[in-house]
Design an enzyme around this catalytic site. Structure first.
Site, PDB file in Angstrom:
ATOM      1  N   SER A  41      37.882  59.842  26.438  1.00  0.00           N
ATOM      2  CA  SER A  41      39.143  59.220  26.838  1.00  0.00           C
ATOM      3  C   SER A  41      40.219  59.664  25.852  1.00  0.00           C
ATOM      4  O   SER A  41      40.081  59.460  24.638  1.00  0.00           O
ATOM      5  CB  SER A  41      39.000  57.693  26.801  1.00  0.00           C
ATOM      6  OG  SER A  41      40.267  57.112  26.667  1.00  0.00           O
ATOM      7  N   ASP A  66      44.175  44.820  43.759  1.00  0.00           N
ATOM      8  CA  ASP A  66      44.397  46.007  42.923  1.00  0.00           C
ATOM      9  C   ASP A  66      43.545  47.185  43.387  1.00  0.00           C
ATOM     10  O   ASP A  66      44.028  48.306  43.545  1.00  0.00           O
ATOM     11  CB  ASP A  66      44.058  45.692  41.459  1.00  0.00           C
ATOM     12  CG  ASP A  66      44.860  44.518  40.931  1.00  0.00           C
ATOM     13  OD1 ASP A  66      45.794  44.090  41.627  1.00  0.00           O
ATOM     14  OD2 ASP A  66      44.538  44.033  39.836  1.00  0.00           O
TER      15      ASP A  66
HETATM   16  C1  GLA Z   1      45.462  40.682  38.753  1.00  0.00           C
HETATM   17  C2  GLA Z   1      44.228  40.627  39.648  1.00  0.00           C
HETATM   18  C3  GLA Z   1      44.619  40.666  41.130  1.00  0.00           C
HETATM   19  C4  GLA Z   1      45.687  39.606  41.442  1.00  0.00           C
HETATM   20  C5  GLA Z   1      46.833  39.677  40.439  1.00  0.00           C
HETATM   21  C6  GLA Z   1      47.822  38.558  40.623  1.00  0.00           C
HETATM   22  O1  GLA Z   1      46.099  41.918  38.894  1.00  0.00           O
HETATM   23  O2  GLA Z   1      43.381  41.714  39.372  1.00  0.00           O
HETATM   24  O3  GLA Z   1      43.469  40.489  41.923  1.00  0.00           O
HETATM   25  O4  GLA Z   1      45.122  38.331  41.487  1.00  0.00           O
HETATM   26  O5  GLA Z   1      46.367  39.639  39.102  1.00  0.00           O
HETATM   27  O6  GLA Z   1      48.460  38.663  41.853  1.00  0.00           O
END
Ligand code: GLA
Length: 395
Positions: free
Chosen positions: A80, A185
């Protein structure tokens, strides 16, 4: 001032640099393949993915680049550049629990793929990121999805199904890494498209890719560079509080997800904390629904207002903001070149996203840079954010 305008334009020098670094580390760079996974910014729909809500993220042009060369050995040698560290995973004796270092994301994915019949083989691997870590732009999801996609292509012979990949990576994060995140995400970095946002129903996973026509406006991301202290435990705590609110409402009105409740149902909750958390969830769901309509009709002013309301709700009802995020959001909201601003991601530090008139992005960033530094004695960073494609091979 650290300002990264149009990071996509610097992609080629970055590619050359990672290849040079690969050669320095591993001797030669013949037969290598390159992959890229973006981070994401969430435009609206915060802290409701794990409540079965609607969210609206975009993948962004900042992300992680990987250079990989299979070498028929029995080890993955992974370096990395961020951590300036090389770790070797011995494939004949892989640990089956996390080792508490950055390589856990790689290890979690390898173990999972092996279980589903994709045998990950020996290779040399370089990871190079321009995505700030722990800043609400999904650096963890990007690393998981990058490894999943890359190993599936290189050792499984084909691209994985992107929805299944997102679900598997969420599971790795929940069960192997131990963070109870929702699906947003992983889904966003797997399925993003250039110049588009994703409207995702986190209950059914039905989704729509919607054009993001920002006209003379840009999405500006501001990193407060405030470390997210205790973010994980506070995140899990919010989830529990929402579960409690759901339980209370369900006694009277059986629903599966908190976002299915109505504002009237809030009267059923007497605990003030649970009530505030539920109020955020319900009003945020309504704001995402409205956002889809106003963006379709091209009303950026109304979308900006919804972003502002979202921040207020995250600050007062969900209590996941902090002084640094509130300061940046206030400064932006009081500028007439900004239509709307809010914290993005899990909160407790990290980034804000704002809709700013393109020709005034630089000037506004410069003045915010000064006021923020004076107030917090910390240097912020600015990213001009272009909605981008999800994880892909770079040919
Ligand atoms: C983090 C989590 C997501 C979501 C956001 C808030 O990024 O990984 O799953 O809950 O917070 O929206």
């Amino acid at each position: 001032m650290r300002f990264h305008l149009n990071p996509i334009k610097v992609n080629f020098p970055i590619m050359d640099n990672v290849r040079i670094r690969f050669t320095e580390l591993f001797g030669k760079s013949d037969n290598v393949q390159h992959f890229f996974c973006p981070g994401r910014v969430n435009l609206i729909g915060e802290h409701i993915d794990y409540l079965g809500g609607l969210v609206m993220p975009s993948a962004i042009s900042l992300g992680i680049t990987a250079v990989i060369r299979p070498n028929k050995t029995n080890a993955i040698t992974v370096h990395s550049t961020d951590f300036n560290e090389t770790i070797e995973l011995d494939l004949s004796s892989l640990p089956n629990s996390k080792q508490n270092n950055w390589c856990d994301f790689v290890l979690g994915v390898v173990l999972h793929l092996n279980q589903i019949g994709i045998e990950v083989g020996g290779c040399e691997l370089l990871l190079d990121s321009n995505l700030p870590k722990g800043s609400g732009l999904s650096s963890s999801a990007a690393l998981e999805v990058l490894c999943y996609f890359m190993f599936s292509c290189v050792f499984g012979g084909k691209e994985p199904n992107r929805v299944q990949m997102a679900l598997d990576c969420q599971r790795i994060e929940n069960e192997f890494i131990g963070v109870s995140c929702g699906i947003m995400d992983q889904f966003a970095v797997a399925n993003g498209q250039a110049d588009k946002a994703i409207v995702l129903n986190c209950d059914t996973l039905q989704h729509e890719i919607v054009p993001l026509d920002l006209k003379e406006y840009s999405l500006l991301i501001i990193n407060t560079n405030k470390p997210r202290a205790l973010a994980e435990s506070a995140y899990n705590q919010r989830r529990k509080e929402c579960d409690e609110a759901l339980k209370i409402i369900s006694v009277e009105r059986p629903i599966e997800n908190l976002v299915e409740a109505t504002l009237d149902d809030l009267e059923l909750i007497s605990n003030p904390i649970f009530k505030k958390r539920a109020r955020h969830a319900l009003t945020e769901q309504l704001r995402v629904q409205k956002s889809v309509g106003v963006l379709n009709s091209g009303s950026l002013v109304e979308f900006g207002n919804l972003m502002n309301e979202s921040h207020q709700s995250l600050r007062d009802d969900f209590e996941v903001s902090c002084a640094e995020l509130d300061f940046v959001v206030n400064e932006l909201q009081s500028s007439d070149s900004c239509l709307g601003a809010r914290m993005t991601g899990a909160g407790f530090g990290g980034c804000c996203v704002a809709l700013v008139e393109t020709k005034r992005v630089h000037k506004l960033s410069q003045s915010l840079n000064e006021t923020y530094k004076t107030r917090f004695n910390r240097v912020p960073e600015f990213y001009d954010c272009k909605p981008s494609n999800g994880v892909h091979i770079i040919s």
